[in-house]
Design an enzyme around this catalytic site. Sequence first.
Site, short mmCIF file in Angstrom:
data_model
loop_
_atom_site.label_atom_id
_atom_site.label_comp_id
_atom_site.label_asym_id
_atom_site.label_seq_id
_atom_site.Cartn_x
_atom_site.Cartn_y
_atom_site.Cartn_z
CG LEU A 11 -2.30 -0.64 1.04
CD1 LEU A 11 -3.12 -0.44 2.29
CD2 LEU A 11 -3.03 -0.07 -0.15
N GLY A 12 2.15 1.10 -0.30
CA GLY A 12 3.09 2.24 -0.40
C GLY A 12 2.61 3.39 0.44
CB THR A 13 0.29 4.42 1.58
OG1 THR A 13 -0.38 3.36 0.94
CG2 THR A 13 -0.76 5.27 2.29
CB THR A 14 0.97 9.88 1.39
OG1 THR A 14 2.08 9.71 0.55
CG2 THR A 14 1.23 10.94 2.43
N GLY A 143 5.18 7.72 1.98
CA GLY A 143 5.25 9.12 1.57
C GLY A 143 5.34 10.09 2.73
#
Lengths: 212, 255
Positions: A11-14, A143
């Site tokens: 979900l990498g994500t910020t 992120g």
Amino acid sequence: MTTLKPGEVNLGTTIMAVKFDGGVVIAADSRTSTGTYVANRVTDKLTKVEERIYCCRSGSAADTQAVADIVKYHLDLYTSQHDEMPTVKVAASLFQEICYQNKNNLSAWIIVAGWDKQTGGDVFEIPIGGSLHRPEFAIAGSGSSYISGFCDKSYRPGMSKEECIEFAKNAVGLAITRDGSSGGVIRLAVITKDGVERQVVYGNELPTQYTG
Amino acid sequence: MTSIGTGYDLSVSTYSPDGRVFQVEYAQKAVDNSGTAIGLRVKGGVVLAVEKIKHSRLLVPNSNKRIMTAGKHIGVASAGWMSDTRHLVKRTRDEAHNYHDIYKTNAPAKIIAERMGMYVQAYTLYSAVRPFGVSTILACIDEDGPQLYMIEPSGQYVGYRGCAAGKGKQAAKTEIEKLNLEELTVREAVKEAARIIYAAHDDAKDKLFELELSWICEESNNLHTHVPQAVLEEAIEYAEKALNEDDDEMEDDEE
């Protein structure tokens, strides 16, 4: 930081959540990646676990979905048994219990935010490892490291709902620009006693940034 | 008002033809034979009081407490078998503790009352066990304010503003109904609770008794504790005076 299995969806994500008087603003990007491939560019990472309680998911997509489902089940049971809505604190405690007890098998960095009658708006953060924190605003995901400075400088206590929305849009927008694992649209939700208003901010509607 | 079950009262898993479970009713009798216990809920907190009948002058004062704490914000007073009470309170402590483990917050009174009620009710289902011979009065302060519940041997539990159990319960209830519970302060309630226990006590039946008083209120930091010695003494003095005044009134009438 992440201990995903090979091929597992990230979900990498910020993600972020900001408290204001009367509720919370939560925001997330919409990119799910498997390595360099963007598996889903319109992901919804803001997941409802109760009528006025949401979680923002980052880390392993599978892990966070599973944990959120279990918490949703428990909160449903809580509402039936207590004949009243759970507080955000209760929801966050349930998330913590699962994340901590299964810390060796999970890769989840979750923000729990919402509104309850007792406290009003409330924000909790559960990083990898399963500790519980209760900040005024929280940022998480890959992120988030790029916007820590921006957030610390921009945040002021006692911001209005509109100011929080601008703050969140700016922050997530900047993170998307710099983090390869974050991208797509910005999903926002504003949770108050009156309900949940969701909005989507597309790339062309982002606040201005320096792009060289 | 005793009724003989004649065959339908041998086990708790048997109904009588007129729909009664006699064993549960007999358990209630065990409660009615015990010293009176009362609870008062007022705006600032909850007060519990027990008429601790002493069977021997050799008993150490303030020992054999009948009011127990089950979780810092929960107080339990009981009428009936003390051994059953201890078992029930141990279970209540576990339930309160478990709740806190999962939800990281204190269990609300209605949940504690429900858990106790469900547990007591379970013992009315099987012939292998007997029902609890206790009525427990539960005092608690939670997010909704001061709470008072009474759990009976059948497992039924009801919320009260004032309740009584044990041999003097009728006399106690009459007195409690006369009180204006909405307006009393906790300090006043403590004195009234003492007076009611003394009034409900029947000297003819049991000579020796000891008053046990506890409270949950702001003064106790919302924790359940026995009242401080000074408060106890003040309450006993008030109760004895009220009793003597009644006696004096009676003497006048006789003249």
